[in-house]
Design a protein around this motif. Structure first.
Motif, short mmCIF file in Angstrom:
data_model
loop_
_atom_site.label_atom_id
_atom_site.label_comp_id
_atom_site.label_asym_id
_atom_site.label_seq_id
_atom_site.Cartn_x
_atom_site.Cartn_y
_atom_site.Cartn_z
N HIS A 95 12.09 -29.73 -7.43
CA HIS A 95 13.14 -30.44 -8.17
C HIS A 95 13.58 -31.72 -7.46
O HIS A 95 13.68 -32.78 -8.07
N PHE A 96 13.85 -31.64 -6.16
CA PHE A 96 14.39 -32.79 -5.44
C PHE A 96 13.31 -33.76 -4.96
O PHE A 96 13.60 -34.94 -4.75
N ASN A 97 12.10 -33.26 -4.75
CA ASN A 97 10.97 -34.14 -4.43
C ASN A 97 11.26 -35.06 -3.24
O ASN A 97 10.96 -36.26 -3.27
N GLU A 98 11.83 -34.50 -2.18
CA GLU A 98 12.25 -35.29 -1.02
C GLU A 98 11.13 -35.35 0.03
O GLU A 98 10.64 -34.31 0.48
N PRO A 99 10.71 -36.56 0.44
CA PRO A 99 9.66 -36.66 1.46
C PRO A 99 10.15 -36.17 2.82
O PRO A 99 11.33 -36.27 3.15
N ARG A 100 9.23 -35.68 3.63
CA ARG A 100 9.56 -35.28 4.99
C ARG A 100 9.80 -36.51 5.86
O ARG A 100 9.25 -37.59 5.61
N PRO A 101 10.61 -36.35 6.92
CA PRO A 101 10.86 -37.49 7.82
C PRO A 101 9.59 -38.06 8.44
O PRO A 101 9.48 -39.28 8.60
N ASN A 102 8.63 -37.21 8.81
CA ASN A 102 7.42 -37.74 9.43
C ASN A 102 6.58 -38.56 8.45
O ASN A 102 5.94 -39.55 8.83
N VAL A 103 6.61 -38.18 7.17
CA VAL A 103 5.90 -38.96 6.16
C VAL A 103 6.58 -40.31 5.97
O VAL A 103 5.90 -41.36 5.85
N LEU A 104 7.90 -40.34 5.95
CA LEU A 104 8.62 -41.61 5.85
C LEU A 104 8.34 -42.49 7.07
O LEU A 104 8.23 -43.71 6.96
N PHE A 105 8.22 -41.85 8.23
CA PHE A 105 7.89 -42.58 9.47
C PHE A 105 6.52 -43.23 9.35
O PHE A 105 6.34 -44.41 9.70
N LEU A 106 5.55 -42.49 8.86
CA LEU A 106 4.20 -43.04 8.69
C LEU A 106 4.18 -44.15 7.65
O LEU A 106 3.47 -45.14 7.80
N ALA A 107 4.96 -43.97 6.58
CA ALA A 107 5.03 -45.01 5.54
C ALA A 107 5.69 -46.27 6.09
O ALA A 107 5.27 -47.39 5.77
N LYS A 108 6.71 -46.11 6.92
CA LYS A 108 7.38 -47.26 7.52
C LYS A 108 6.43 -48.08 8.38
O LYS A 108 6.55 -49.31 8.45
N HIS A 109 5.47 -47.41 9.01
CA HIS A 109 4.50 -48.09 9.87
C HIS A 109 3.21 -48.42 9.12
O HIS A 109 2.16 -48.67 9.74
N SER A 121 10.40 -31.80 1.52
CA SER A 121 11.35 -31.62 2.61
C SER A 121 12.55 -30.74 2.28
O SER A 121 12.94 -29.90 3.09
N PHE A 122 13.15 -30.92 1.10
CA PHE A 122 14.45 -30.30 0.82
C PHE A 122 14.30 -29.05 -0.04
O PHE A 122 13.73 -29.13 -1.14
N PRO A 123 14.81 -27.90 0.43
CA PRO A 123 15.46 -27.60 1.72
C PRO A 123 14.43 -27.15 2.75
O PRO A 123 13.23 -27.12 2.47
#
Length: 260
Positions: A109-123, A172-174
């Motif tokens: 439902h929330f479809n929240e990315p994990r922090p490590n995936v966001l980190f990889l996307a940022k780089h 990611s959530f929860p």
């Protein structure tokens, strides 16, 4: 085999003790969420501490989470009366079983990315939207290829942590690990409190708290994921306890004098 008898104390305070324990588990992630203090990427992932943190996560990762649950159940049959151990087994089956469905439903439902995936996307190492459009098997293949071809662009990490990043590619959530560990700790503590095994309750609570911390430190979850999982654990725990307390005596032809 000798079992510990329940101490003489007002059983009406047991719900209060469980509530206090739950609040103590809830506070750290809540503070981090309100203060907007992420724990990732604070910890270097290639050191001894990272290995210890991974070891904590490992105890809640399939199939080892089942072994952790079995260890608590075995301990219950050693330290509690047989009817109480059966009730604990039933309560865990109900609460943990319900949590599996709820966890997957909320993640979808929330479809929240994990922090490590966001980190990889940022780089610029992957695109978040494209990554989560893939099936889990394809995400694992992508992560494995990333570690094989662009290892120099990734933060240094131990082989265990690197493998965990490649395997844990869900949403990611929860936090499922935190939900599992908190339900296990709270449900078992309900029964161990009545038999006076306070040390066991403390150890289970510390383990559940460490599980949530390990998920954040390894980049698997945001603090709000851990906070939500801890919050959800209490009603699921109580549901299991209530149903098991109703069903437990019906499994025995002779009612036990200390059923609750």
């Amino acid at each position: 085999m000798q079992h510990t008898l329940a101490p003489r104390f007002d059983r009406r305070i047991r719900p209060l003790l469980l509530l206090i324990l739950w609040l103590l588990l809830l506070v750290p992630a809540t503070v981090l969420t309100l203060a907007q203090l992420p724990l990732f990427p604070w910890l270097p992932l290639d050191g001894v501490i990272a290995e210890l943190v991974y070891a904590i996560t490992f105890t809640g990762t399939a199939p080892w989470g089942a072994i952790s649950t079995a260890a608590v159940i075995v301990l219950a049959f050693i330290r509690l009366s047989h009817p109480q151990a059966i009730k604990l087994l039933l309560a865990l089956a109900l609460s943990l079983g319900s949590s599996l469905w709820l966890n997957e439903s909320l993640k979808t439902h929330f479809n929240e990315p994990r922090p490590n995936v966001l980190f990889l996307a940022k780089h610029k190492l992957l695109d978040t939207d494209d990554f989560y459009r893939l099936h889990k098997a394809e995400r694992r293949e992508l992560m494995t290829a990333l570690f094989a071809n662009d290892a120099s662009a990734l933060p240094p990490m131990s082989p265990h942590v690197a493998k965990h990043w490649q395997q844990e590619v869900g949403l990611s959530f929860p936090s499922g690990h935190t939900l599992f560990a908190t339900i296990l700790a709270l449900t078992a503590s309900w029964f161990f409190i009545a038999s006076g095994h306070w040390g066991t309750c403390v150890l289970l609570a510390v383990w559940a708290l460490a599980m949530g911390g390990s998920r954040m430190l390894l980049g698997m979850h945001h603090s709000q994921d851990v906070m939500a999982a801890t919050a959800l654990a209490l009603p699921l725990c109580l549901l299991g306890i209530l149903v098991a307390s109703w069903l437990g005596p019906r499994l025995f032809r002779t009612r036990q004098p200390q059923s609750d």
